[in-house]
Design an enzyme around this catalytic site. Structure first.
Site, PDB file in Angstrom:
ATOM      1  N   ARG A  61      -2.059 -14.297   4.775  1.00  0.00           N
ATOM      2  CA  ARG A  61      -2.753 -13.614   5.869  1.00  0.00           C
ATOM      3  C   ARG A  61      -1.961 -13.725   7.171  1.00  0.00           C
ATOM      4  O   ARG A  61      -1.936 -12.798   7.978  1.00  0.00           O
ATOM      5  CB  ARG A  61      -4.180 -14.155   6.020  1.00  0.00           C
ATOM      6  CG  ARG A  61      -5.044 -13.806   4.802  1.00  0.00           C
ATOM      7  CD  ARG A  61      -6.470 -14.281   4.929  1.00  0.00           C
ATOM      8  NE  ARG A  61      -7.228 -13.498   5.895  1.00  0.00           N
ATOM      9  CZ  ARG A  61      -7.670 -12.265   5.672  1.00  0.00           C
ATOM     10  NH1 ARG A  61      -7.406 -11.652   4.523  1.00  0.00           N
ATOM     11  NH2 ARG A  61      -8.366 -11.631   6.588  1.00  0.00           N
ATOM     12  N   HIS A 104      -2.352  -5.407   1.701  1.00  0.00           N
ATOM     13  CA  HIS A 104      -3.675  -6.031   1.560  1.00  0.00           C
ATOM     14  C   HIS A 104      -3.443  -7.454   1.077  1.00  0.00           C
ATOM     15  O   HIS A 104      -2.516  -7.706   0.317  1.00  0.00           O
ATOM     16  CB  HIS A 104      -4.517  -5.283   0.517  1.00  0.00           C
ATOM     17  CG  HIS A 104      -5.709  -6.062   0.042  1.00  0.00           C
ATOM     18  ND1 HIS A 104      -6.903  -6.070   0.720  1.00  0.00           N
ATOM     19  CD2 HIS A 104      -5.865  -6.896  -1.022  1.00  0.00           C
ATOM     20  CE1 HIS A 104      -7.749  -6.883   0.090  1.00  0.00           C
ATOM     21  NE2 HIS A 104      -7.137  -7.383  -0.978  1.00  0.00           N
ATOM     22  N   PHE A 119     -15.380   4.400   6.803  1.00  0.00           N
ATOM     23  CA  PHE A 119     -14.002   4.704   6.401  1.00  0.00           C
ATOM     24  C   PHE A 119     -13.778   4.618   4.892  1.00  0.00           C
ATOM     25  O   PHE A 119     -12.650   4.717   4.426  1.00  0.00           O
ATOM     26  CB  PHE A 119     -13.015   3.780   7.137  1.00  0.00           C
ATOM     27  CG  PHE A 119     -13.266   2.299   6.942  1.00  0.00           C
ATOM     28  CD1 PHE A 119     -12.825   1.643   5.813  1.00  0.00           C
ATOM     29  CD2 PHE A 119     -13.947   1.572   7.914  1.00  0.00           C
ATOM     30  CE1 PHE A 119     -13.045   0.282   5.635  1.00  0.00           C
ATOM     31  CE2 PHE A 119     -14.164   0.206   7.747  1.00  0.00           C
ATOM     32  CZ  PHE A 119     -13.722  -0.435   6.600  1.00  0.00           C
ATOM     33  N   ASN A 129      -2.047   0.420   6.693  1.00  0.00           N
ATOM     34  CA  ASN A 129      -1.564  -0.851   7.254  1.00  0.00           C
ATOM     35  C   ASN A 129      -0.685  -1.653   6.284  1.00  0.00           C
ATOM     36  O   ASN A 129      -0.595  -2.869   6.388  1.00  0.00           O
ATOM     37  CB  ASN A 129      -2.727  -1.670   7.825  1.00  0.00           C
ATOM     38  CG  ASN A 129      -3.716  -2.111   6.769  1.00  0.00           C
ATOM     39  OD1 ASN A 129      -3.600  -1.702   5.611  1.00  0.00           O
ATOM     40  ND2 ASN A 129      -4.663  -2.945   7.142  1.00  0.00           N
ATOM     41  N   GLU A 149      -9.850 -10.561  -7.476  1.00  0.00           N
ATOM     42  CA  GLU A 149      -8.869  -9.492  -7.339  1.00  0.00           C
ATOM     43  C   GLU A 149      -7.719  -9.673  -8.329  1.00  0.00           C
ATOM     44  O   GLU A 149      -7.234  -8.701  -8.913  1.00  0.00           O
ATOM     45  CB  GLU A 149      -8.361  -9.431  -5.901  1.00  0.00           C
ATOM     46  CG  GLU A 149      -9.463  -8.980  -4.935  1.00  0.00           C
ATOM     47  CD  GLU A 149      -9.062  -9.003  -3.469  1.00  0.00           C
ATOM     48  OE1 GLU A 149      -9.853  -8.507  -2.646  1.00  0.00           O
ATOM     49  OE2 GLU A 149      -7.970  -9.513  -3.126  1.00  0.00           O
ATOM     50  N   TYR A 171     -12.644  -1.616  -3.880  1.00  0.00           N
ATOM     51  CA  TYR A 171     -13.122  -1.715  -2.493  1.00  0.00           C
ATOM     52  C   TYR A 171     -14.645  -1.585  -2.401  1.00  0.00           C
ATOM     53  O   TYR A 171     -15.176  -1.211  -1.345  1.00  0.00           O
ATOM     54  CB  TYR A 171     -12.431  -0.657  -1.624  1.00  0.00           C
ATOM     55  CG  TYR A 171     -11.024  -1.052  -1.184  1.00  0.00           C
ATOM     56  CD1 TYR A 171     -10.820  -2.145  -0.341  1.00  0.00           C
ATOM     57  CD2 TYR A 171      -9.915  -0.327  -1.588  1.00  0.00           C
ATOM     58  CE1 TYR A 171      -9.541  -2.502   0.076  1.00  0.00           C
ATOM     59  CE2 TYR A 171      -8.632  -0.689  -1.176  1.00  0.00           C
ATOM     60  CZ  TYR A 171      -8.460  -1.772  -0.346  1.00  0.00           C
ATOM     61  OH  TYR A 171      -7.201  -2.133   0.074  1.00  0.00           O
ATOM     62  N   LYS A 187       0.811  -1.220   0.000  1.00  0.00           N
ATOM     63  CA  LYS A 187       0.000   0.000   0.000  1.00  0.00           C
ATOM     64  C   LYS A 187       0.854   1.283   0.000  1.00  0.00           C
ATOM     65  O   LYS A 187       2.059   1.241   0.254  1.00  0.00           O
ATOM     66  CB  LYS A 187      -0.924  -0.023   1.218  1.00  0.00           C
ATOM     67  CG  LYS A 187      -1.969  -1.152   1.181  1.00  0.00           C
ATOM     68  CD  LYS A 187      -2.990  -0.964   2.296  1.00  0.00           C
ATOM     69  CE  LYS A 187      -4.034  -2.061   2.288  1.00  0.00           C
ATOM     70  NZ  LYS A 187      -5.092  -1.799   3.308  1.00  0.00           N
ATOM     71  N   THR A 212      -5.382  -6.890  10.745  1.00  0.00           N
ATOM     72  CA  THR A 212      -5.651  -5.608  10.071  1.00  0.00           C
ATOM     73  C   THR A 212      -5.161  -4.419  10.894  1.00  0.00           C
ATOM     74  O   THR A 212      -4.533  -3.500  10.365  1.00  0.00           O
ATOM     75  CB  THR A 212      -7.174  -5.453   9.825  1.00  0.00           C
ATOM     76  OG1 THR A 212      -7.627  -6.587   9.095  1.00  0.00           O
ATOM     77  CG2 THR A 212      -7.486  -4.188   9.054  1.00  0.00           C
ATOM     78  N   ARG A 216       2.489  -6.266   9.323  1.00  0.00           N
ATOM     79  CA  ARG A 216       1.767  -5.122   9.901  1.00  0.00           C
ATOM     80  C   ARG A 216       2.305  -4.729  11.261  1.00  0.00           C
ATOM     81  O   ARG A 216       2.355  -3.542  11.606  1.00  0.00           O
ATOM     82  CB  ARG A 216       0.269  -5.420   9.941  1.00  0.00           C
ATOM     83  CG  ARG A 216      -0.357  -5.290   8.538  1.00  0.00           C
ATOM     84  CD  ARG A 216      -1.696  -5.905   8.490  1.00  0.00           C
ATOM     85  NE  ARG A 216      -2.434  -5.621   7.248  1.00  0.00           N
ATOM     86  CZ  ARG A 216      -3.483  -6.317   6.848  1.00  0.00           C
ATOM     87  NH1 ARG A 216      -3.914  -7.343   7.575  1.00  0.00           N
ATOM     88  NH2 ARG A 216      -4.093  -6.006   5.731  1.00  0.00           N
TER      89      ARG A 216
HETATM   90  P1  CMP Z   1      -7.676  -4.224   3.439  1.00  0.00           P
HETATM   91  O1  CMP Z   1      -7.283  -5.635   3.675  1.00  0.00           O
HETATM   92  O2  CMP Z   1      -7.009  -3.525   2.330  1.00  0.00           O
HETATM   93  O3  CMP Z   1      -9.252  -4.165   3.198  1.00  0.00           O
HETATM   94  C1  CMP Z   1     -10.070  -3.107   3.650  1.00  0.00           C
HETATM   95  C2  CMP Z   1      -9.284  -2.057   4.334  1.00  0.00           C
HETATM   96  O4  CMP Z   1     -10.039  -1.123   5.045  1.00  0.00           O
HETATM   97  C3  CMP Z   1      -8.419  -2.696   5.405  1.00  0.00           C
HETATM   98  O5  CMP Z   1      -7.379  -3.394   4.784  1.00  0.00           O
HETATM   99  C4  CMP Z   1      -8.020  -1.497   6.240  1.00  0.00           C
HETATM  100  O6  CMP Z   1      -6.809  -0.924   5.829  1.00  0.00           O
HETATM  101  C5  CMP Z   1      -9.165  -0.550   5.985  1.00  0.00           C
HETATM  102  N1  CMP Z   1      -9.864  -0.303   7.224  1.00  0.00           N
HETATM  103  C6  CMP Z   1     -10.504  -1.189   7.988  1.00  0.00           C
HETATM  104  N2  CMP Z   1     -11.027  -0.587   9.076  1.00  0.00           N
HETATM  105  C7  CMP Z   1     -10.691   0.717   8.979  1.00  0.00           C
HETATM  106  C8  CMP Z   1     -10.927   1.851   9.784  1.00  0.00           C
HETATM  107  N3  CMP Z   1     -11.627   1.756  10.922  1.00  0.00           N
HETATM  108  N4  CMP Z   1     -10.431   3.040   9.378  1.00  0.00           N
HETATM  109  C9  CMP Z   1      -9.734   3.137   8.216  1.00  0.00           C
HETATM  110  N5  CMP Z   1      -9.485   2.090   7.404  1.00  0.00           N
HETATM  111  C10 CMP Z   1      -9.948   0.896   7.791  1.00  0.00           C
END
Ligand code: CMP
Length: 139
Positions: free
Chosen positions: A86, A116, A58, A113, A127, A50, A10, A92, A103
């Site tokens: 994972r 993905h 968010f 983070n 994807e 997304y 990312k 996450t 992470r």
């Molecule tokens: P990802 O695996 O890319 O898929 C969805 C993304 O949403 C997740 O990783 C996070 O980076 C993001 N995400 C999830 N919860 C929040 C949150 N509370 N605020 C901002 N981003 C979020």
């Protein structure tokens, strides 16, 4: 079983020149990079990718962040690649991620983070197909 999964390095990570160390962690976990490219998403692409999160509070923050800098999209192949990826990514929320995970070591926040990874076989297929043609996957 031998599987393929989809991974993104990312914007927070590409910006800090962490593409190499993150890719090394994936490879050390036994995942082979069978496709890789650096791209910058448009807002429309981030919103489509997304789409499942469009009603989340968010969503705006997430899609703006994902377009803020280049990303590196990759296809990873290996035994149980989806679960393995994972595991090496960690939770996450970096505050909840296990020691040694990507992470835990590199993520800045739940949004920024660093990586993905697909959450299951169906999303992995979708994807991968969104970003790569069959010709670009070199096992
Ligand atoms: P990802 O695996 O890319 O898929 C969805 C993304 O949403 C997740 O990783 C996070 O980076 C993001 N995400 C999830 N919860 C929040 C949150 N509370 N605020 C901002 N981003 C979020």
């Amino acid at each position: 079983a031998l599987e393929r999964t989809f991974s993104i390095i990312k914007p927070d990570a590409t910006k800090r020149n962490l593409t190499g160390v993150i890719t090394a962690k994936l490879e050390e976990a036994g995942l082979r990079v069978v496709a890789s490219k650096r791209i910058q998403l448009t807002l429309a692409q981030a919103q489509e990718f997304y789409g499942v999160h469009k009603d989340r509070p968010f969503f705006g923050e997430l899609t703006e962040f994902m377009t803020s800098e280049p990303i590196v999209v990759q296809v990873l192949e290996g035994e149980d690649a989806i679960a393995k990826n994972r595991e090496v990514m960690g939770a996450t929320n970096p505050a909840e991620a296990a020691p040694g995970t990507i992470r835990k070591e590199y993520a800045l926040s739940i949004g920024e983070n660093s990586v993905h990874g697909s959450d299951g076989p169906d999303t992995a297929k979708e994807e991968i197909a969104y970003f790569f043609s069959g010709l670009e996957l070199v096992g």
